[in-house]
Scaffold this motif. Structure first.
Motif, PDB file in Angstrom:
ATOM      1  N   GLU A  63       0.732  -1.194   0.164  1.00 38.52           N
ATOM      2  CA  GLU A  63       0.145  -0.116  -0.064  1.00 38.52           C
ATOM      3  C   GLU A  63       0.924   1.258  -0.171  1.00 38.52           C
ATOM      4  OE1 GLU A  63      -2.485  -0.877   3.292  1.00 38.52           O
ATOM      5  OE2 GLU A  63      -3.923  -1.592   1.725  1.00 38.52           O
ATOM      6  N   TYR A  64       1.988   1.030   0.732  1.00 40.49           N
ATOM      7  CA  TYR A  64       2.797   2.345   0.676  1.00 40.49           C
ATOM      8  C   TYR A  64       3.352   2.601  -0.754  1.00 40.49           C
ATOM      9  CZ  TYR A  64       7.134   5.070   1.494  1.00 40.49           C
ATOM     10  OH  TYR A  64       7.943   5.959   1.349  1.00 40.49           O
ATOM     11  N   LYS A  65       3.750   1.434  -1.333  1.00 45.39           N
ATOM     12  CA  LYS A  65       4.100   1.440  -2.901  1.00 45.39           C
ATOM     13  C   LYS A  65       3.109   2.080  -3.743  1.00 45.39           C
ATOM     14  CE  LYS A  65       6.602  -1.426  -5.307  1.00 45.39           C
ATOM     15  NZ  LYS A  65       6.880  -2.522  -5.780  1.00 45.39           N
ATOM     16  N   GLN A  66       1.741   1.906  -3.405  1.00 45.86           N
ATOM     17  CA  GLN A  66       0.488   2.462  -4.066  1.00 45.86           C
ATOM     18  C   GLN A  66       0.460   3.894  -4.083  1.00 45.86           C
ATOM     19  OE1 GLN A  66      -1.611   0.808  -6.502  1.00 45.86           O
ATOM     20  NE2 GLN A  66      -1.796   2.937  -6.859  1.00 45.86           N
ATOM     21  N   LEU A  67       0.624   4.384  -2.642  1.00 48.46           N
ATOM     22  CA  LEU A  67       0.561   5.597  -2.485  1.00 48.46           C
ATOM     23  C   LEU A  67       1.969   6.426  -3.249  1.00 48.46           C
ATOM     24  CD1 LEU A  67      -0.337   6.109   1.284  1.00 48.46           C
ATOM     25  CD2 LEU A  67      -1.483   6.814  -0.748  1.00 48.46           C
ATOM     26  N   LEU A  68       3.261   5.854  -3.152  1.00 52.26           N
ATOM     27  CA  LEU A  68       4.361   6.423  -4.144  1.00 52.26           C
ATOM     28  C   LEU A  68       4.112   6.547  -5.518  1.00 52.26           C
ATOM     29  CD1 LEU A  68       7.162   4.581  -2.430  1.00 52.26           C
ATOM     30  CD2 LEU A  68       6.661   7.057  -2.394  1.00 52.26           C
ATOM     31  N   PHE A  69       3.248   5.574  -5.929  1.00 49.74           N
ATOM     32  CA  PHE A  69       3.066   5.368  -7.554  1.00 49.74           C
ATOM     33  C   PHE A  69       1.808   6.479  -7.771  1.00 49.74           C
ATOM     34  CE2 PHE A  69       1.717   3.674 -11.501  1.00 49.74           C
ATOM     35  CZ  PHE A  69       2.719   3.326 -12.182  1.00 49.74           C
ATOM     36  N   ASP A  70       1.017   6.678  -6.804  1.00 50.02           N
ATOM     37  CA  ASP A  70      -0.233   7.610  -7.040  1.00 50.02           C
ATOM     38  C   ASP A  70       0.193   9.059  -7.035  1.00 50.02           C
ATOM     39  OD1 ASP A  70      -2.209   5.489  -7.222  1.00 50.02           O
ATOM     40  OD2 ASP A  70      -2.665   5.742  -4.887  1.00 50.02           O
ATOM     41  N   TYR A  71       1.459   9.217  -6.435  1.00 50.13           N
ATOM     42  CA  TYR A  71       1.823  10.729  -6.172  1.00 50.13           C
ATOM     43  C   TYR A  71       1.977  11.436  -7.366  1.00 50.13           C
ATOM     44  CZ  TYR A  71       4.546  14.452  -4.292  1.00 50.13           C
ATOM     45  OH  TYR A  71       4.916  15.686  -3.800  1.00 50.13           O
ATOM     46  N   PRO A  72       2.810  11.280  -8.104  1.00 52.50           N
ATOM     47  CA  PRO A  72       2.950  11.843  -9.635  1.00 52.50           C
ATOM     48  C   PRO A  72       1.597  12.317 -10.221  1.00 52.50           C
ATOM     49  CG  PRO A  72       4.705  10.381  -9.647  1.00 52.50           C
ATOM     50  CD  PRO A  72       3.740  10.064  -8.263  1.00 52.50           C
ATOM     51  N   TYR A  73       0.784  11.110 -10.171  1.00 52.85           N
ATOM     52  CA  TYR A  73      -0.596  11.283 -10.883  1.00 52.85           C
ATOM     53  C   TYR A  73      -1.440  12.392 -10.136  1.00 52.85           C
ATOM     54  CZ  TYR A  73       0.600   7.213 -13.737  1.00 52.85           C
ATOM     55  OH  TYR A  73       1.166   6.299 -14.737  1.00 52.85           O
ATOM     56  N   TRP A  74      -1.468  12.234  -8.883  1.00 56.76           N
ATOM     57  CA  TRP A  74      -2.192  12.775  -8.083  1.00 56.76           C
ATOM     58  C   TRP A  74      -1.698  14.501  -8.009  1.00 56.76           C
ATOM     59  CZ3 TRP A  74      -6.777  12.187  -6.154  1.00 56.76           C
ATOM     60  CH2 TRP A  74      -7.358  13.170  -5.022  1.00 56.76           C
ATOM     61  N   GLU A  75      -0.526  14.717  -8.261  1.00 59.27           N
ATOM     62  CA  GLU A  75      -0.044  16.186  -8.494  1.00 59.27           C
ATOM     63  C   GLU A  75      -0.646  16.741  -9.783  1.00 59.27           C
ATOM     64  OE1 GLU A  75       1.977  17.800  -6.178  1.00 59.27           O
ATOM     65  OE2 GLU A  75       1.194  16.296  -5.071  1.00 59.27           O
ATOM     66  N   LEU A  76      -1.074  16.112 -10.673  1.00 60.26           N
ATOM     67  CA  LEU A  76      -1.652  16.404 -11.965  1.00 60.26           C
ATOM     68  C   LEU A  76      -3.072  16.286 -12.001  1.00 60.26           C
ATOM     69  CD1 LEU A  76       0.957  15.819 -14.663  1.00 60.26           C
ATOM     70  CD2 LEU A  76       0.424  17.938 -13.638  1.00 60.26           C
ATOM     71  N   ARG A  77      -3.745  15.859 -10.984  1.00 57.86           N
ATOM     72  CA  ARG A  77      -5.264  15.298 -10.823  1.00 57.86           C
ATOM     73  C   ARG A  77      -6.055  16.261 -11.564  1.00 57.86           C
ATOM     74  NH1 ARG A  77      -3.584  17.047  -5.893  1.00 57.86           N
ATOM     75  NH2 ARG A  77      -4.735  18.475  -4.762  1.00 57.86           N
ATOM     76  N   GLN A  78      -6.041  17.529 -11.216  1.00 55.74           N
ATOM     77  CA  GLN A  78      -6.904  18.546 -11.932  1.00 55.74           C
ATOM     78  C   GLN A  78      -6.527  18.633 -13.336  1.00 55.74           C
ATOM     79  OE1 GLN A  78      -6.128  22.210  -9.504  1.00 55.74           O
ATOM     80  NE2 GLN A  78      -8.022  21.873  -8.427  1.00 55.74           N
ATOM     81  N   TYR A  79      -5.443  18.510 -13.776  1.00 57.52           N
ATOM     82  CA  TYR A  79      -5.051  18.578 -15.250  1.00 57.52           C
ATOM     83  C   TYR A  79      -5.955  17.235 -15.853  1.00 57.52           C
ATOM     84  CZ  TYR A  79      -2.654  18.100 -19.553  1.00 57.52           C
ATOM     85  OH  TYR A  79      -2.248  17.867 -20.861  1.00 57.52           O
ATOM     86  N   TYR A  80      -5.594  16.121 -15.371  1.00 54.92           N
ATOM     87  CA  TYR A  80      -6.379  14.846 -15.871  1.00 54.92           C
ATOM     88  C   TYR A  80      -7.805  15.017 -15.931  1.00 54.92           C
ATOM     89  CZ  TYR A  80      -1.970  12.468 -15.905  1.00 54.92           C
ATOM     90  OH  TYR A  80      -0.638  12.154 -16.293  1.00 54.92           O
ATOM     91  N   CYS A  81      -8.391  15.739 -14.658  1.00 59.36           N
ATOM     92  CA  CYS A  81      -9.923  15.513 -14.677  1.00 59.36           C
ATOM     93  C   CYS A  81     -10.389  16.601 -15.735  1.00 59.36           C
ATOM     94  CB  CYS A  81     -10.257  15.825 -13.182  1.00 59.36           C
ATOM     95  SG  CYS A  81      -9.985  14.429 -12.069  1.00 59.36           S
ATOM     96  N   GLN A  82      -9.860  17.644 -15.849  1.00 66.91           N
ATOM     97  CA  GLN A  82     -10.248  18.590 -16.661  1.00 66.91           C
ATOM     98  C   GLN A  82     -10.214  18.288 -18.063  1.00 66.91           C
ATOM     99  OE1 GLN A  82      -7.455  21.930 -15.861  1.00 66.91           O
ATOM    100  NE2 GLN A  82      -8.733  22.977 -14.260  1.00 66.91           N
ATOM    101  N   ARG A  83      -9.069  17.527 -18.560  1.00 66.58           N
ATOM    102  CA  ARG A  83      -9.029  16.946 -19.910  1.00 66.58           C
ATOM    103  C   ARG A  83      -9.895  15.851 -20.163  1.00 66.58           C
ATOM    104  NH1 ARG A  83      -6.569  20.604 -19.209  1.00 66.58           N
ATOM    105  NH2 ARG A  83      -4.832  21.446 -20.141  1.00 66.58           N
TER     106      ARG A  83
END
Length: 179
Positions: A63-83
């Motif tokens: 689960e810790y690795k999952q949070l690490l993997f999520d981190y860069p995507y999460w930083e761009l969450r608004q960008y992805y959701c808007q697109r």
């Protein structure tokens, strides 16, 4: 998801556990390559023990690795959701949508993989427990984005199928309530 379940240990212990599990993985691969044909029962037993230990260690930090993997995507969450929202509301063409989502997603994947190996950088990251699993929604789009071609004979998806997949992703993103 309960963040306290992921962090029963302190961050330093999680980082050490991840580092150690990566070390065990590297060792087990090297040993498996070198001794894959051995008939020596002690070596075979040792390889099984190392493999089991590696799997156990990885399970402790999954689960810790999952949070690490999520981190860069999460930083761009608004960008992805808007697109995705623009595409669903027909403000973006398929070609524009692909170019605006695929390349940042591939970049985030590389950054996430690098982050999992960068044990020093991990200590300075502030995780948002709401991010858990966010990357999966975006990264699951990669084969879809790569598989679409305007030439229908070259494409793995019709425009209608493509649009439906993206609409389903938009529905999944709603649980992250990104404003």
């Amino acid at each position: 998801m309960n963040i306290f379940k992921i962090f029963p240990k302190n961050r330093r212990q999680l980082i050490e556990s991840l580092e150690f599990s990566s070390f065990l993985y590297d060792i087990s691969i090297s040993l498996e390559i070198k001794y894959h044909k051995t008939n020596n029962r002690l070596i075979k037993f040792f390889l099984k023990v190392v493999s089991w230990w590696r799997d156990w260690e990885f399970d402790q930090v999954r689960e810790y690795k999952q949070l690490l993997f999520d981190y860069p995507y999460w930083e761009l969450r608004q960008y992805y959701c808007q697109r995705i929202q623009k595409f669903v509301s027909n403000e973006l063409s398929i070609v524009d949508f692909i170019s605006e989502v695929l390349y940042p997603s591939l970049s985030n994947k590389k950054e996430a993989c690098d982050l999992i190996k960068d044990f020093q950088r991990q200590a300075s990251i502030d995780f948002d427990p709401k991010s858990f699993g966010f990357s999966k929604i975006i990264s699951d789009l990669t084969p879809v984005l790569e598989g679409f071609d305007e030439n229908l004979e070259e494409s793995f998806f019709t425009e209608k199928e493509f649009r439906k997949i993206i609409e389903n992703s938009a529905i999944k993103l709603k649980k992250y309530s990104i404003e």
